[in-house]
Scaffold this motif. Sequence first.
Motif, PDB file in Angstrom:
ATOM      1  N   VAL A 107       0.862  -1.183   0.000  1.00  0.00           N
ATOM      2  CA  VAL A 107       0.000   0.000   0.000  1.00  0.00           C
ATOM      3  C   VAL A 107       0.895   1.229   0.000  1.00  0.00           C
ATOM      4  N   ALA A 108       0.626   2.148  -0.920  1.00  0.00           N
ATOM      5  CA  ALA A 108       1.447   3.348  -1.040  1.00  0.00           C
ATOM      6  C   ALA A 108       0.548   4.578  -1.054  1.00  0.00           C
ATOM      7  N   ASN A 109       0.989   5.615  -0.350  1.00  0.00           N
ATOM      8  CA  ASN A 109       0.279   6.891  -0.419  1.00  0.00           C
ATOM      9  C   ASN A 109       1.290   8.029  -0.365  1.00  0.00           C
ATOM     10  N   PRO A 110       1.016   9.123  -1.068  1.00  0.00           N
ATOM     11  CA  PRO A 110       1.966  10.234  -1.107  1.00  0.00           C
ATOM     12  C   PRO A 110       2.025  10.982   0.215  1.00  0.00           C
ATOM     13  N   VAL A 111       3.208  11.473   0.540  1.00  0.00           N
ATOM     14  CA  VAL A 111       3.430  12.261   1.749  1.00  0.00           C
ATOM     15  C   VAL A 111       3.333  13.738   1.386  1.00  0.00           C
ATOM     16  N   GLU A 112       2.717  14.525   2.265  1.00  0.00           N
ATOM     17  CA  GLU A 112       2.655  15.962   2.030  1.00  0.00           C
ATOM     18  C   GLU A 112       4.069  16.546   1.967  1.00  0.00           C
ATOM     19  N   ILE A 113       4.212  17.656   1.269  1.00  0.00           N
ATOM     20  CA  ILE A 113       5.518  18.297   1.153  1.00  0.00           C
ATOM     21  C   ILE A 113       6.054  18.671   2.534  1.00  0.00           C
ATOM     22  N   CYS A 114       5.156  18.994   3.471  1.00  0.00           N
ATOM     23  CA  CYS A 114       5.589  19.354   4.822  1.00  0.00           C
ATOM     24  C   CYS A 114       6.072  18.141   5.609  1.00  0.00           C
ATOM     25  N   GLY A 115       5.905  16.921   5.046  1.00  0.00           N
ATOM     26  CA  GLY A 115       6.427  15.719   5.684  1.00  0.00           C
ATOM     27  C   GLY A 115       5.402  14.888   6.432  1.00  0.00           C
ATOM     28  N   LYS A 116       4.155  15.330   6.469  1.00  0.00           N
ATOM     29  CA  LYS A 116       3.127  14.587   7.197  1.00  0.00           C
ATOM     30  C   LYS A 116       2.457  13.575   6.282  1.00  0.00           C
ATOM     31  N   GLY A 117       2.151  12.405   6.852  1.00  0.00           N
ATOM     32  CA  GLY A 117       1.510  11.348   6.089  1.00  0.00           C
ATOM     33  C   GLY A 117       0.036  11.237   6.408  1.00  0.00           C
ATOM     34  N   ARG A 118      -0.653  10.451   5.618  1.00  0.00           N
ATOM     35  CA  ARG A 118      -2.083  10.227   5.820  1.00  0.00           C
ATOM     36  C   ARG A 118      -2.301   9.428   7.098  1.00  0.00           C
ATOM     37  N   PRO A 119      -3.250   9.846   7.958  1.00  0.00           N
ATOM     38  CA  PRO A 119      -3.467   9.116   9.215  1.00  0.00           C
ATOM     39  C   PRO A 119      -4.268   7.839   9.034  1.00  0.00           C
ATOM     40  N   LEU A 120      -4.073   6.904   9.965  1.00  0.00           N
ATOM     41  CA  LEU A 120      -4.864   5.676  10.111  1.00  0.00           C
ATOM     42  C   LEU A 120      -4.734   4.685   8.958  1.00  0.00           C
ATOM     43  N   VAL A 121      -3.734   4.811   8.109  1.00  0.00           N
ATOM     44  CA  VAL A 121      -3.570   3.867   7.009  1.00  0.00           C
ATOM     45  C   VAL A 121      -3.252   2.476   7.546  1.00  0.00           C
ATOM     46  N   PHE A 122      -2.286   2.384   8.437  1.00  0.00           N
ATOM     47  CA  PHE A 122      -1.908   1.083   8.984  1.00  0.00           C
ATOM     48  C   PHE A 122      -3.067   0.483   9.785  1.00  0.00           C
ATOM     49  N   TYR A 123      -3.810   1.324  10.476  1.00  0.00           N
ATOM     50  CA  TYR A 123      -4.987   0.877  11.221  1.00  0.00           C
ATOM     51  C   TYR A 123      -5.986   0.214  10.275  1.00  0.00           C
ATOM     52  N   ASP A 124      -6.275   0.864   9.156  1.00  0.00           N
ATOM     53  CA  ASP A 124      -7.257   0.325   8.213  1.00  0.00           C
ATOM     54  C   ASP A 124      -6.759  -0.944   7.537  1.00  0.00           C
ATOM     55  N   ILE A 125      -5.461  -0.995   7.201  1.00  0.00           N
ATOM     56  CA  ILE A 125      -4.905  -2.202   6.578  1.00  0.00           C
ATOM     57  C   ILE A 125      -5.058  -3.399   7.519  1.00  0.00           C
ATOM     58  N   THR A 126      -4.632  -3.228   8.763  1.00  0.00           N
ATOM     59  CA  THR A 126      -4.689  -4.345   9.712  1.00  0.00           C
ATOM     60  C   THR A 126      -6.134  -4.712  10.044  1.00  0.00           C
TER      61      THR A 126
ATOM     62  N   PHE B  22       2.415 -12.069   8.758  1.00  0.00           N
ATOM     63  CA  PHE B  22       3.683 -12.697   9.128  1.00  0.00           C
ATOM     64  C   PHE B  22       4.761 -11.649   9.378  1.00  0.00           C
ATOM     65  N   LEU B  23       4.786 -10.602   8.566  1.00  0.00           N
ATOM     66  CA  LEU B  23       5.793  -9.555   8.693  1.00  0.00           C
ATOM     67  C   LEU B  23       5.206  -8.264   8.156  1.00  0.00           C
ATOM     68  N   ALA B  24       5.516  -7.146   8.797  1.00  0.00           N
ATOM     69  CA  ALA B  24       5.034  -5.848   8.333  1.00  0.00           C
ATOM     70  C   ALA B  24       6.142  -4.813   8.443  1.00  0.00           C
ATOM     71  N   GLU B  25       6.119  -3.847   7.547  1.00  0.00           N
ATOM     72  CA  GLU B  25       7.173  -2.829   7.512  1.00  0.00           C
ATOM     73  C   GLU B  25       6.605  -1.546   6.914  1.00  0.00           C
ATOM     74  N   ILE B  26       6.908  -0.418   7.549  1.00  0.00           N
ATOM     75  CA  ILE B  26       6.514   0.890   7.031  1.00  0.00           C
ATOM     76  C   ILE B  26       7.780   1.697   6.775  1.00  0.00           C
ATOM     77  N   GLY B  27       7.827   2.338   5.635  1.00  0.00           N
ATOM     78  CA  GLY B  27       8.978   3.186   5.342  1.00  0.00           C
ATOM     79  C   GLY B  27       8.622   4.242   4.320  1.00  0.00           C
ATOM     80  N   ARG B  28       9.502   5.204   4.163  1.00  0.00           N
ATOM     81  CA  ARG B  28       9.290   6.271   3.190  1.00  0.00           C
ATOM     82  C   ARG B  28      10.371   6.222   2.118  1.00  0.00           C
ATOM     83  N   HIS B  29       9.949   6.451   0.887  1.00  0.00           N
ATOM     84  CA  HIS B  29      10.848   6.383  -0.260  1.00  0.00           C
ATOM     85  C   HIS B  29      10.567   7.545  -1.199  1.00  0.00           C
ATOM     86  N   VAL B  30      11.611   8.137  -1.704  1.00  0.00           N
ATOM     87  CA  VAL B  30      11.473   9.181  -2.716  1.00  0.00           C
ATOM     88  C   VAL B  30      11.528   8.515  -4.079  1.00  0.00           C
TER      89      VAL B  30
END
Length: 416
Positions: free
Chosen positions: A340-359, A370-378
């Motif tokens: 699951v991918a979503n864009p980050v605001e230019i100010c650096g803030k991400g969309r809330p509750l994404v991981f909550y909704d996925i789980t 089995f395994l989960a990982e969150i990270g940011r990529h340009v």
Amino acid sequence: MGIPSDEVVIIRPPESPGGPSLITVSCPDKTGLGCDLCRVILLFGLSIVRGDFSTDGRWCYVLLWVAERGRKETRWDLLKKRLVAVCPSVSPPLVSEINSSDQEMDAEQKPQVFLLKFSCYDRMGLLHDVTEVLCELELTIRRVKVSTTPDGTVMDLFLITDTRELLHTQSRREDACNRLRAILGDSMCSCEIELASEEIASCLQASSSLPPSITEDMLTLEIQDESSNAVPQSSFLSVSVDNSLSHAHSLIQIQCYDHKGLLYDIMRTLKDYNMQVSYGRFNTKENGNCNVDLLVVQNDGKKIVDPNKQVALCSRLRMELSSPLRVTLVSRGPDIELLVANPVEICGKGRPLVFYDITYALKLLEIRIFLAEIGRHVIGDREWEIYRVHLGDDHELCASKDKIVDGVTKMLMGWH
């Protein structure tokens, strides 16, 4: 413009049972204020069904009608406190300094990052239950690394920040661990919270390599395929810019199907483009269709007259409203990975509750993680928040690939 109220935020209960509550915000204006308000409302799991807002460039007046969507009862006092926190402060007498610069607006002190580390025995829905507790405690998940050993033991590493800014105290840390023990019961083995060192933070960064499917399929600027089962049949999307109706403003008109965080997606896009909204109106019909009218100017105070800028803005809005989040399943050898991918605001803030909704979606589908990982990529010219979830070996017994993608997408978009 009316006379500003002494209270920055006022929340009125519904006029009739089951109706929307009215949030009134009256405060100094700033670029991106609408985005910040909508992000807080989205964080509390509320849906904006109608909106009306205006500003004279110095003071703004916002009306938002919000509805609860069947989850836990809203903590209205806390919501008010969080909304006030994102509004510019007023220091009487009111002077021109309230119209602060963009640099002052975004110069927020970075919160301290803490490492939450605990181990327990695995069970269905465990990660969602943990995520729900962290959300209730107002602990924001910045990074997560979750792995399951062959004997069924789970080791969870969360990089978190505290909205209340109290996690440096022993009582706050003990309260968080006790809340986790209460939800996990005898399955919890250990729980620790400590200030994260730079070395720990760097070790928990997401992998630098991403599957080719992300860049090739998920992050292309193409409108989501409306033939997908996750997209409502009545969906329609139209975005246009009109300069003929106002001598000072450009009118942006949007017609689309509603989804969770719709107004947030519009406002964050305009914020990233440094657009200032002078007047706006938003309403949702019973069939889910939405109409949005926005009078905007560029950061130089002028209309959008450059045809190329008009095309670029309309294209970005269409893309963000069609696919605010990208969901896909990919094969990783013998394993299946949900991305699951979503864009980050230019100010650096991400969309809330994404991981909550996925789980939560995976819990309803009875699929183990089995395994989960969150990270940011340009990637390209944008920063993306990437959620990577390896599904348990028994996922095929619970749901097909299409059902998993549709289930997660509908949960994220509020169509469940």
